[in-house]
Design a protein around this motif. Structure first.
Motif, PDB file in Angstrom:
ATOM      1  N   ARG A   1      15.777  26.747  42.628  1.00 51.04           N
ATOM      2  CA  ARG A   1      17.034  27.121  41.965  1.00 51.04           C
ATOM      3  C   ARG A   1      17.302  26.187  40.792  1.00 51.04           C
ATOM      4  NH1 ARG A   1      19.113  26.498  47.241  1.00 51.04           N
ATOM      5  NH2 ARG A   1      18.757  28.381  48.482  1.00 51.04           N
ATOM      6  N   SER A   2      17.077  24.892  41.000  1.00 48.57           N
ATOM      7  CA  SER A   2      17.317  23.902  39.955  1.00 48.57           C
ATOM      8  C   SER A   2      16.413  24.149  38.746  1.00 48.57           C
ATOM      9  CB  SER A   2      17.082  22.498  40.515  1.00 48.57           C
ATOM     10  OG  SER A   2      17.216  21.522  39.514  1.00 48.57           O
ATOM     11  N   ILE A   3      15.165  24.509  39.001  1.00 47.56           N
ATOM     12  CA  ILE A   3      14.227  24.784  37.911  1.00 47.56           C
ATOM     13  C   ILE A   3      14.694  25.979  37.087  1.00 47.56           C
ATOM     14  CG2 ILE A   3      11.900  25.626  37.396  1.00 47.56           C
ATOM     15  CD1 ILE A   3      10.969  23.949  39.854  1.00 47.56           C
ATOM     16  N   LEU A   4      15.105  27.045  37.757  1.00 50.63           N
ATOM     17  CA  LEU A   4      15.548  28.228  37.023  1.00 50.63           C
ATOM     18  C   LEU A   4      16.834  27.943  36.251  1.00 50.63           C
ATOM     19  CD1 LEU A   4      14.798  31.214  39.430  1.00 50.63           C
ATOM     20  CD2 LEU A   4      13.342  30.102  37.730  1.00 50.63           C
ATOM     21  N   ASP A   5      17.710  27.147  36.825  1.00 47.08           N
ATOM     22  CA  ASP A   5      18.933  26.753  36.099  1.00 47.08           C
ATOM     23  C   ASP A   5      18.575  25.974  34.831  1.00 47.08           C
ATOM     24  OD1 ASP A   5      20.499  27.950  38.014  1.00 47.08           O
ATOM     25  OD2 ASP A   5      20.983  26.082  39.066  1.00 47.08           O
ATOM     26  N   GLU A   6      17.569  25.080  34.948  1.00 43.82           N
ATOM     27  CA  GLU A   6      17.171  24.280  33.788  1.00 43.82           C
ATOM     28  C   GLU A   6      16.513  25.150  32.719  1.00 43.82           C
ATOM     29  OE1 GLU A   6      14.687  20.214  32.628  1.00 43.82           O
ATOM     30  OE2 GLU A   6      14.824  20.857  34.728  1.00 43.82           O
ATOM     31  N   ILE A   7      15.690  26.106  33.142  1.00 43.57           N
ATOM     32  CA  ILE A   7      15.067  27.018  32.187  1.00 43.57           C
ATOM     33  C   ILE A   7      16.140  27.754  31.387  1.00 43.57           C
ATOM     34  CG2 ILE A   7      13.775  29.187  31.974  1.00 43.57           C
ATOM     35  CD1 ILE A   7      11.972  28.219  34.239  1.00 43.57           C
ATOM     36  N   GLU A   8      17.149  28.248  32.087  1.00 42.97           N
ATOM     37  CA  GLU A   8      18.201  29.009  31.417  1.00 42.97           C
ATOM     38  C   GLU A   8      19.072  28.103  30.543  1.00 42.97           C
ATOM     39  OE1 GLU A   8      20.182  31.139  34.518  1.00 42.97           O
ATOM     40  OE2 GLU A   8      18.357  32.237  35.091  1.00 42.97           O
ATOM     41  N   ALA A   9      19.309  26.874  30.995  1.00 40.46           N
ATOM     42  CA  ALA A   9      20.171  25.962  30.236  1.00 40.46           C
ATOM     43  C   ALA A   9      19.484  25.449  28.973  1.00 40.46           C
ATOM     44  CB  ALA A   9      20.583  24.782  31.118  1.00 40.46           C
ATOM     45  N   ARG A  10      18.176  25.277  29.024  1.00 41.23           N
ATOM     46  CA  ARG A  10      17.457  24.672  27.900  1.00 41.23           C
ATOM     47  C   ARG A  10      16.764  25.703  27.005  1.00 41.23           C
ATOM     48  NH1 ARG A  10      13.800  19.789  29.855  1.00 41.23           N
ATOM     49  NH2 ARG A  10      13.725  19.555  27.576  1.00 41.23           N
ATOM     50  N   GLY A  11      16.919  26.964  27.319  1.00 41.63           N
ATOM     51  CA  GLY A  11      16.189  28.016  26.634  1.00 41.63           C
ATOM     52  C   GLY A  11      16.434  28.099  25.141  1.00 41.63           C
ATOM     53  N   ARG A  12      17.564  27.566  24.657  1.00 40.01           N
ATOM     54  CA  ARG A  12      17.879  27.637  23.232  1.00 40.01           C
ATOM     55  C   ARG A  12      17.304  26.463  22.434  1.00 40.01           C
ATOM     56  NH1 ARG A  12      21.572  31.594  22.250  1.00 40.01           N
ATOM     57  NH2 ARG A  12      22.746  32.383  24.048  1.00 40.01           N
ATOM     58  N   GLU A  13      16.692  25.496  23.110  1.00 42.82           N
ATOM     59  CA  GLU A  13      16.098  24.376  22.391  1.00 42.82           C
ATOM     60  C   GLU A  13      14.976  24.870  21.489  1.00 42.82           C
ATOM     61  OE1 GLU A  13      14.877  21.457  25.222  1.00 42.82           O
ATOM     62  OE2 GLU A  13      16.905  21.131  25.993  1.00 42.82           O
ATOM     63  N   SER A  14      14.870  24.295  20.295  1.00 39.65           N
ATOM     64  CA  SER A  14      13.952  24.808  19.281  1.00 39.65           C
ATOM     65  C   SER A  14      12.496  24.796  19.728  1.00 39.65           C
ATOM     66  CB  SER A  14      14.100  24.001  17.985  1.00 39.65           C
ATOM     67  OG  SER A  14      13.824  22.627  18.220  1.00 39.65           O
ATOM     68  N   ASP A  15      12.106  23.781  20.500  1.00 34.54           N
ATOM     69  CA  ASP A  15      10.706  23.675  20.908  1.00 34.54           C
ATOM     70  C   ASP A  15      10.496  24.035  22.376  1.00 34.54           C
ATOM     71  OD1 ASP A  15      12.030  21.545  21.988  1.00 34.54           O
ATOM     72  OD2 ASP A  15      10.489  20.063  21.492  1.00 34.54           O
ATOM     73  N   PHE A  16      11.468  24.719  22.969  1.00 34.25           N
ATOM     74  CA  PHE A  16      11.404  24.994  24.404  1.00 34.25           C
ATOM     75  C   PHE A  16      10.146  25.777  24.783  1.00 34.25           C
ATOM     76  CE2 PHE A  16      12.394  27.622  28.165  1.00 34.25           C
ATOM     77  CZ  PHE A  16      12.722  26.625  29.060  1.00 34.25           C
ATOM     78  N   ALA A  17       9.835  26.816  24.003  1.00 38.08           N
ATOM     79  CA  ALA A  17       8.690  27.659  24.337  1.00 38.08           C
ATOM     80  C   ALA A  17       7.360  26.982  24.069  1.00 38.08           C
ATOM     81  CB  ALA A  17       8.763  28.972  23.552  1.00 38.08           C
ATOM     82  N   LEU A  18       7.370  25.803  23.426  1.00 39.12           N
ATOM     83  CA  LEU A  18       6.121  25.140  23.068  1.00 39.12           C
ATOM     84  C   LEU A  18       5.698  24.073  24.067  1.00 39.12           C
ATOM     85  CD1 LEU A  18       6.707  24.759  19.235  1.00 39.12           C
ATOM     86  CD2 LEU A  18       5.432  26.532  20.452  1.00 39.12           C
ATOM     87  N   GLY A  19       6.033  24.249  25.323  1.00 41.81           N
ATOM     88  CA  GLY A  19       5.568  23.310  26.325  1.00 41.81           C
ATOM     89  C   GLY A  19       6.515  23.112  27.488  1.00 41.81           C
ATOM     90  N   THR A  20       7.808  22.962  27.173  1.00 40.46           N
ATOM     91  CA  THR A  20       8.779  22.727  28.243  1.00 40.46           C
ATOM     92  C   THR A  20       8.834  23.906  29.199  1.00 40.46           C
ATOM     93  OG1 THR A  20      10.109  21.393  26.719  1.00 40.46           O
ATOM     94  CG2 THR A  20      11.163  22.086  28.758  1.00 40.46           C
ATOM     95  N   PHE A  21       8.823  25.116  28.655  1.00 39.84           N
ATOM     96  CA  PHE A  21       8.837  26.288  29.534  1.00 39.84           C
ATOM     97  C   PHE A  21       7.615  26.292  30.432  1.00 39.84           C
ATOM     98  CE2 PHE A  21       7.401  30.524  30.627  1.00 39.84           C
ATOM     99  CZ  PHE A  21       8.524  31.025  31.281  1.00 39.84           C
TER     100      PHE A  21
END
Length: 239
Positions: free
Chosen positions: A113-133
């Motif tokens: 649950r915590s992981i999915l919350d973090e994915i949704e909370a950080r999804g707007r970060e500019s480099d999110f799709a380049l590794g963090t996801f």
């Protein structure tokens, strides 16, 4: 005492392999680049032996290969393998979710649950799709796979995950589209419903293909066979 048996040797190998894998997947070490054993050993302040062992692990994951007169290099990203990787992930991760969902404990579910919350909370970060996801997504799937209690299955999935992560970073990818799939899988896991979790995982892996591959790319070969045998259709990957 052999080198591999010396205290700390295994930890050094594990750490170097983990860091190099991350650099290959995120593109810091691009395809075709030479993996310099001497330079890596110097960077980490260790001998060459654990570096060589780490590179062997990368070769086992398909992330590195050896060429005559060049030594180890980072393997190329082969888009033609994407259909095969998808097909195998549908089968193996579906099985892992079926086996793992009934065995997940409260701590596992809380972390998911915590992981999915973090994915949704950080999804707007500019480099999110380049590794963090990739990192967060891997943690979510890894919890389910580990709960299955099938080490060989887990190793095979790890190889396929490394391939999929690299392909994702070398193509367009809409990470927001995975959110409803992840939530549905989590709900099935919370019910400890193995069959439902397995089916949802299979549909999620197929859908992820649409977020990464050309939507006009047909399912052929092994992927078309898996789709027929699992009653999944290409229309579902775009839903």
């Amino acid at each position: 005492m052999s080198a591999a048996a010396r205290p700390g040797f295994g930890r050094a190998t594990d750490e170097v392999a983990r860091i190099l894998q991350g650099r290959i997947i995120d593109g810091t070490m691009p395809p075709g680049s030479r993996i310099d054993i001497e330079a890596i050993a110097e960077e980490f302040g260790i001998s060459r032996t654990p570096v060589r062992e780490a590179i062997l692990r990368l070769e086992g994951l398909g992330l590195a290969e050896r060429l005559p007169y060049r030594g180890a290099i980072v393997s190329a990203v082969d888009p033609d393998r994407f259909a095969e990787v998808t097909a195998l992930r549908i089968e193996l991760e579906g099985l892992a979710a079926h086996l793992g969902a009934p065995r997940l404990n409260d701590d596992d579910l809380t972390e998911m649950r915590s992981i999915l919350d973090e994915i949704e909370a950080r999804g707007r970060e500019s480099d999110f799709a380049l590794g963090t996801f990739n990192e967060l997504n891997h943690r979510f799937h890894h919890l389910i796979t580990q709960a299955a209690g099938a080490p060989v299955l887990a190793r095979l999935i790890e190889i396929l995950t490394a391939e999929a992560d690299r392909m994702r970073l070398h193509s367009r990818f809409d990470h927001t589209a995975s959110a409803p799939h992840h939530r549905a899988i989590l709900e099935a896991c919370e019910r400890h419903d193995g069959p439902a979790a397995g089916e949802l995982m299979r549909r999620h892996i197929l859908a992820a293909r649409a977020y990464t591959a050309d939507r006009s790319d047909p399912a052929t070969g092994i992927l078309s066979t898996v789709l027929r045998e699992t009653d999944l259709t290409l229309t579902e990957e775009h839903s």
